[in-house]
Design a protein around this motif. Structure first.
Motif, short mmCIF file in Angstrom:
data_model
loop_
_atom_site.label_atom_id
_atom_site.label_comp_id
_atom_site.label_asym_id
_atom_site.label_seq_id
_atom_site.Cartn_x
_atom_site.Cartn_y
_atom_site.Cartn_z
N ALA A 37 9.62 -12.74 5.68
CA ALA A 37 9.18 -11.40 6.07
C ALA A 37 9.23 -11.23 7.50
CB ALA A 37 8.02 -10.94 5.16
N TYR A 38 8.23 -12.23 8.14
CA TYR A 38 8.04 -11.97 9.65
C TYR A 38 9.26 -12.15 10.41
CZ TYR A 38 6.00 -13.10 14.14
OH TYR A 38 5.70 -13.24 15.39
N GLU A 39 10.12 -13.04 9.96
CA GLU A 39 11.36 -13.23 10.81
C GLU A 39 12.30 -12.12 10.48
OE1 GLU A 39 11.09 -18.23 10.77
OE2 GLU A 39 12.58 -16.95 9.32
N ILE A 155 -3.36 3.91 1.98
CA ILE A 155 -2.08 3.35 1.66
C ILE A 155 -1.06 3.97 2.75
CG2 ILE A 155 -2.36 2.69 -0.90
CD1 ILE A 155 -0.46 5.15 -1.27
N LEU A 156 -1.34 4.69 3.49
CA LEU A 156 -0.46 5.66 4.24
C LEU A 156 -0.26 4.88 5.83
CD1 LEU A 156 -1.56 9.38 3.81
CD2 LEU A 156 0.12 8.02 2.51
N CYS A 157 0.90 4.84 6.23
CA CYS A 157 1.24 4.18 7.47
C CYS A 157 0.50 5.03 8.51
CB CYS A 157 2.70 4.50 7.75
SG CYS A 157 3.18 4.08 9.63
N HIS A 158 0.42 6.43 8.41
CA HIS A 158 -0.47 7.15 9.39
C HIS A 158 -2.06 6.57 9.47
CE1 HIS A 158 -2.43 10.59 11.48
NE2 HIS A 158 -3.13 10.65 10.59
N SER A 159 -2.55 6.44 8.44
CA SER A 159 -3.85 5.90 8.64
C SER A 159 -3.92 4.48 9.18
CB SER A 159 -4.64 6.04 7.42
OG SER A 159 -5.97 5.67 7.30
N SER A 160 -3.25 3.58 8.74
CA SER A 160 -3.07 2.27 9.08
C SER A 160 -2.86 2.04 10.47
CB SER A 160 -2.04 1.41 8.32
OG SER A 160 -1.98 0.09 8.57
N ILE A 161 -1.91 2.61 10.96
CA ILE A 161 -1.44 2.75 12.49
C ILE A 161 -2.72 3.39 13.27
CG2 ILE A 161 0.14 3.60 14.35
CD1 ILE A 161 1.15 1.20 12.71
N SER A 162 -3.04 4.62 12.96
CA SER A 162 -4.14 5.35 13.82
C SER A 162 -5.58 4.52 13.77
CB SER A 162 -4.56 6.50 13.09
OG SER A 162 -3.34 7.39 13.07
N ASN A 163 -5.98 3.88 12.87
CA ASN A 163 -7.07 3.03 12.87
C ASN A 163 -6.99 1.93 13.75
OD1 ASN A 163 -8.38 4.67 11.18
ND2 ASN A 163 -8.03 3.66 9.27
N TRP A 164 -5.82 1.18 13.68
CA TRP A 164 -5.27 -0.10 14.65
C TRP A 164 -5.23 0.52 16.06
CZ3 TRP A 164 -0.93 -0.19 17.72
CH2 TRP A 164 -0.58 -1.56 18.25
N ARG A 178 2.19 -6.23 15.63
CA ARG A 178 1.13 -6.22 14.48
C ARG A 178 1.74 -5.96 13.35
NH1 ARG A 178 -0.21 -1.15 11.38
NH2 ARG A 178 -2.41 -1.75 10.70
N CYS A 179 2.73 -5.13 13.17
CA CYS A 179 3.56 -4.61 12.09
C CYS A 179 4.20 -5.72 11.49
CB CYS A 179 4.17 -3.35 12.13
SG CYS A 179 3.16 -1.92 12.50
N LYS A 180 4.67 -6.46 12.24
CA LYS A 180 5.37 -7.61 11.54
C LYS A 180 4.68 -8.57 10.93
CE LYS A 180 8.37 -9.91 14.08
NZ LYS A 180 8.93 -10.82 15.38
N ARG A 181 3.33 -8.82 11.53
CA ARG A 181 2.42 -9.69 10.89
C ARG A 181 1.83 -8.86 9.60
NH1 ARG A 181 -1.33 -12.69 15.29
NH2 ARG A 181 0.40 -13.61 16.63
N LEU A 182 1.70 -7.70 9.80
CA LEU A 182 0.99 -6.97 8.42
C LEU A 182 2.25 -7.20 7.45
CD1 LEU A 182 -0.87 -5.10 6.97
CD2 LEU A 182 0.50 -3.10 8.23
N SER A 183 3.68 -7.07 7.59
CA SER A 183 4.36 -7.24 6.39
C SER A 183 4.33 -8.50 5.79
CB SER A 183 5.67 -6.96 7.05
OG SER A 183 5.91 -5.52 7.31
#
Length: 249
Positions: A37-39, A155-164, A178-183
């Motif tokens: 998934a990371y790759e 579960i929203l992208c908006h909240s996840s990205i905003s907090n980060w 960050r998102c590659k590692r999240l996946s």
């Protein structure tokens, strides 16, 4: 021969996934799947869905050849909350897309989805231990691009990205590593949950597969079958107080 024998095939008799088809899951290597998934490129939803389907296509599943026919590029629309709209995160979208086509896993399919979504909402992510970073093929140097891991509370992208973003002082365009590692993190946990369900564990009994106490309290009035007074009927297990402040504060 019964017509059911031809279900889900094209005119040449090749398998073609149809609505209602269910394919057999077998346990996978969580770290190897997370590494794939990371790759994998194409955004978070494609990363998770492609990695899961690819590993199942190479597995000992009786339906491995059928998994191999699924065009994983269809999941490419899910990046950044559905083509950049910031709605449901592609990691969660991919989870639902995958589990929906899996055959019954000891009655735990819905619990797997619930537990994955609650994990995404409530866990400090992405995973950042030295073991995990090395396991997915990343490096300590790239960790500087990730900064602090954070809790999405949604579960929203908006909240996840905003907090980060707030925690690290970085804009959306810097989210790549960050998102590659999240996946990779969600893929790792999803495989763990599926493997546990396959082994017979009752995931539905675990607190982690259920809505939070706050969300359950909301459901006592805002039910899907009955409501209290003029309360709206709601069908959702996601965190409520991320967006709604409630009535008693």
């Amino acid at each position: 021969m019964g017509t059911s024998a031809f279900a889900g095939t094209d005119e040449q008799g090749n398998f073609r996934l149809e609505l209602g088809d269910k394919l057999k899951y077998v346990p996978l290597d969580a770290m190897a799947t997370a590494k794939l998934a990371y790759e994998t490129g194409g955004g978070c939803m494609h990363q998770v869905f492609h990695a899961m389907i690819t590993m199942l296509a190479k597995s000992s599943s009786a339906d491995a050849a059928k998994f191999a026919t699924i065009p994983t590029a269809l999941a490419g629309y899910g990046w950044a909350g559905i083509v950049g709209q910031g709605t449901v995160c592609g990691n969660n979208n991919a989870t639902g897309m995958l589990v929906n086509i899996l055959d019954d896993i000891n009655g735990q399919n819905n619990a797997v989805i619930g537990a994955t979504f609650r994990y995404y909402e409530n866990t400090v992510l992405p995973l950042s231990s030295d073991e995990f970073v090395a396991g997915i093929g990343s490096t300590a140097e790239k960790s500087a691009l990730v900064g602090k891991s954070t809790v999405a509370n949604s579960i929203l992208c908006h909240s996840s990205i905003s907090n980060w973003s707030k925690a690290n002082g970085l804009p959306f365009v810097k989210k790549g590593e960050r998102c590659k590692r999240l996946s990779a993190s969600i893929t790792f946990h999803l495989v763990e949950l599926l493997n546990r369900a396959y082994a017979g564990e009752d995931l539905s009994a675990l607190p982690e597969s259920k809505p939070s106490e706050e969300a359950q309290a909301c459901q006592s009035c805002h039910g899907s079958e009955t409501t209290m007074g003029s309360a709206a009927s709601v069908k959702a297990d996601m965190e409520c107080t991320t967006c709604h402040t409630g009535h008693f504060n």
